[in-house]
Motif scaffolding. Structure first.
Motif, PDB file in Angstrom:
ATOM      1  N   LEU A 105      66.214  16.702  26.719  1.00 47.72           N
ATOM      2  CA  LEU A 105      65.520  17.755  27.448  1.00 47.72           C
ATOM      3  C   LEU A 105      64.435  17.196  28.349  1.00 47.72           C
ATOM      4  CD1 LEU A 105      64.894  20.802  27.906  1.00 47.72           C
ATOM      5  CD2 LEU A 105      63.292  20.626  25.987  1.00 47.72           C
ATOM      6  N   CYS A 106      63.793  16.102  27.931  1.00 46.19           N
ATOM      7  CA  CYS A 106      62.647  15.579  28.681  1.00 46.19           C
ATOM      8  C   CYS A 106      63.039  15.231  30.118  1.00 46.19           C
ATOM      9  CB  CYS A 106      62.013  14.385  27.980  1.00 46.19           C
ATOM     10  SG  CYS A 106      63.152  13.161  27.325  1.00 46.19           S
ATOM     11  N   HIS A 107      62.143  15.520  31.032  1.00 44.14           N
ATOM     12  CA  HIS A 107      62.418  15.409  32.465  1.00 44.14           C
ATOM     13  C   HIS A 107      62.458  13.952  32.907  1.00 44.14           C
ATOM     14  CE1 HIS A 107      62.649  17.344  36.383  1.00 44.14           C
ATOM     15  NE2 HIS A 107      61.823  16.441  36.857  1.00 44.14           N
ATOM     16  N   HIS A 132      60.737   8.568  29.981  1.00 39.44           N
ATOM     17  CA  HIS A 132      59.744   9.549  29.514  1.00 39.44           C
ATOM     18  C   HIS A 132      59.169   9.089  28.172  1.00 39.44           C
ATOM     19  CE1 HIS A 132      57.888  13.329  28.312  1.00 39.44           C
ATOM     20  NE2 HIS A 132      58.160  13.827  29.513  1.00 39.44           N
ATOM     21  N   ASN A 133      57.863   9.207  28.020  1.00 36.45           N
ATOM     22  CA  ASN A 133      57.233   8.667  26.807  1.00 36.45           C
ATOM     23  C   ASN A 133      57.625   9.414  25.533  1.00 36.45           C
ATOM     24  OD1 ASN A 133      55.481  10.999  27.356  1.00 36.45           O
ATOM     25  ND2 ASN A 133      54.041  10.054  25.948  1.00 36.45           N
ATOM     26  N   CYS A 134      58.306  10.533  25.670  1.00 34.58           N
ATOM     27  CA  CYS A 134      58.775  11.288  24.501  1.00 34.58           C
ATOM     28  C   CYS A 134      60.266  11.103  24.233  1.00 34.58           C
ATOM     29  CB  CYS A 134      58.483  12.782  24.681  1.00 34.58           C
ATOM     30  SG  CYS A 134      56.736  13.207  24.720  1.00 34.58           S
ATOM     31  N   SER A 135      60.926  10.228  24.989  1.00 34.07           N
ATOM     32  CA  SER A 135      62.379  10.122  24.859  1.00 34.07           C
ATOM     33  C   SER A 135      62.817   9.676  23.468  1.00 34.07           C
ATOM     34  CB  SER A 135      62.949   9.181  25.923  1.00 34.07           C
ATOM     35  OG  SER A 135      62.419   7.878  25.801  1.00 34.07           O
ATOM     36  N   GLY A 136      62.059   8.790  22.830  1.00 34.00           N
ATOM     37  CA  GLY A 136      62.412   8.354  21.476  1.00 34.00           C
ATOM     38  C   GLY A 136      62.399   9.507  20.489  1.00 34.00           C
ATOM     39  N   CYS A 188      56.872  18.038  26.915  1.00 32.87           N
ATOM     40  CA  CYS A 188      58.271  17.622  27.044  1.00 32.87           C
ATOM     41  C   CYS A 188      59.243  18.732  26.682  1.00 32.87           C
ATOM     42  CB  CYS A 188      58.535  16.400  26.165  1.00 32.87           C
ATOM     43  SG  CYS A 188      58.301  16.727  24.398  1.00 32.87           S
ATOM     44  N   GLY A 189      58.737  19.910  26.281  1.00 25.76           N
ATOM     45  CA  GLY A 189      59.596  21.065  26.076  1.00 25.76           C
ATOM     46  C   GLY A 189      59.898  21.466  24.651  1.00 25.76           C
ATOM     47  N   VAL A 190      59.515  20.640  23.664  1.00 24.99           N
ATOM     48  CA  VAL A 190      59.784  20.990  22.265  1.00 24.99           C
ATOM     49  C   VAL A 190      58.594  21.730  21.667  1.00 24.99           C
ATOM     50  CG1 VAL A 190      61.296  18.993  21.982  1.00 24.99           C
ATOM     51  CG2 VAL A 190      58.892  18.828  21.324  1.00 24.99           C
ATOM     52  N   PRO A 191      58.772  22.402  20.525  1.00 24.48           N
ATOM     53  CA  PRO A 191      57.641  23.071  19.891  1.00 24.48           C
ATOM     54  C   PRO A 191      56.547  22.078  19.496  1.00 24.48           C
ATOM     55  CG  PRO A 191      59.705  23.882  18.995  1.00 24.48           C
ATOM     56  CD  PRO A 191      60.039  22.690  19.830  1.00 24.48           C
ATOM     57  N   VAL A 192      55.299  22.519  19.630  1.00 25.73           N
ATOM     58  CA  VAL A 192      54.151  21.734  19.185  1.00 25.73           C
ATOM     59  C   VAL A 192      53.238  22.678  18.408  1.00 25.73           C
ATOM     60  CG1 VAL A 192      52.753  22.145  21.274  1.00 25.73           C
ATOM     61  CG2 VAL A 192      52.388  20.066  19.906  1.00 25.73           C
TER      62      VAL A 192
END
Length: 340
Positions: A105-107, A132-136, A188-192
């Motif tokens: 999902l991350c851009h 993207h730093n959240c890809s992992g 990045c689009g996920v719940p936080v």
């Protein structure tokens, strides 16, 4: 708000900027031991949530299922800077789990590491979701969906089994009931999720001392995550960053998030800390954390020195002339009450 000034910037002895916020430190019993400002300040964990988001994947055997190395697995708890060694491990993780990059999902973006970004731009290389730093983290979530035997589509939606597993893990580790956890959408689009600082501090206490976690599956997963973070500090963040500097100390587990939130746990001291810089800045973190460690008489002076090397107290102008200084402006207030 009840916040206090955490860092002050001076130019030629004149106060120029202040950075207000809150700090909370808890002991092994979940009691607030130190506070600056309001320990009940509600804040989103942002990327400080990543080690918690990794719990269900680790607990369900992602490493064994996909035959991942520790460095590859550590990426699911990372805010990597897109350096070449990060990308090498990410591509291995992508291949082993059997994921197409477009599923993330991350851009698409360029790395956060300036040298890596400049190198790609110089060579006219396109941006990628993997940078993207959240890809992992996203790879870990999709991998968990595969292990659970559920659809990977919509893995980022709050009602998806993957996100429900994460929410349950957060409640278990923090000690905060699910109905009291506030939710939002991360960058990045996920719940936080947002919790009072005392519960965030308690979470990182338990990462430093997993034996305090009642659920044995979560306890074992947290132990694995913490071990991988300390073994691979450069994977969790990158070159010359606060997370890498702190995780080099095997007594500390630490992770920061966007908009000024930072958290760390101390093993031997049996303590957890969380802090929030209200103006959202991250530049102040090393000075704040170094001051906390100094005020509790932390024994590893090398760790403190590394922090000051990241953000020097002296301020220099463009001509490399000393023009001012930064200093921590807070004093940890010790208290003896405030059990979770």
């Amino acid at each position: 708000m009840n916040y206090e000034i955490l860092v002050s910037d001076y130019r030629n002895g004149i106060l120029e900027n202040i950075h207000p916020g809150h700090i909370c430190g808890v002991d092994e019993f979940g009691s607030v031991k130190y506070q600056v400002g309001n320990p009940d300040h509600l804040t989103f964990l942002r990327s400080a949530l990543k080690p918690i988001q990794a719990i269900p994947a680790i607990a369900n055997g992602i490493q064994e299922h996909f035959k991942l190395t520790n460095r590859e697995t550590a990426l699911i708890a990372a805010s990597h800077r897109g350096e070449e060694f990060h990308v090498d491990e990410l591509e291995k993780l992508l291949d082993k789990v059997g994921i197409q990059e477009e599923e993330l999902l991350c851009h698409p973006t360029y790395p956060l590491n300036p040298r890596s970004k400049d190198k790609l731009a110089k060579n006219n290389q396109p941006n990628r979701r993997l940078y993207h730093n959240c890809s992992g983290k996203h790879l870990g979530m999709i991998a968990l969906a595969k292990i659970l035997g559920v659809s990977t589509e919509g893995y980022f939606k709050p009602d998806h089994p993957v996100q429900q597993e994460i929410l349950s893990a957060l409640s278990s580790v923090s000690g905060c009931k699910v109905e009291h956890i506030h939710s939002g959408v991360d960058g990045c689009g996920v719940p936080v999720y947002a919790l009072p600082l005392r519960y965030i501090a308690n979470t990182y206490l338990r990462f430093a001392r997993p034996e305090l976690i009642e659920d044995r599956f979560i306890r074992r997963a947290v132990f694995q995550i913490t071990s991988m973070m300390n073994e691979n500090p450069d994977i969790i963040s990158g070159t010359d960053t606060i997370c890498t500097s702190l995780l080099m100390d095997g007594n500390i587990v630490a992770k920061g998030g966007a908009q000024g939130v930072y958290c760390f746990g101390l093993d031997e001291e049996k303590m957890g800390f969380s802090l929030k810089v209200i103006d959202g800045s991250e530049e102040q973190w090393p000075i704040i954390v170094a001051s906390i460690l100094e005020q509790i008489n932390y024994k590893n002076k090398d760790t403190i020195q590394r922090l000051y090397q990241l953000t020097e107290k002296d301020i220099y102008n463009d001509n490399n002339k000393l023009v001012g200084n930064k200093e921590a402006s807070f004093k940890l207030n010790g208290i003896t009450s405030g059990t979770l």
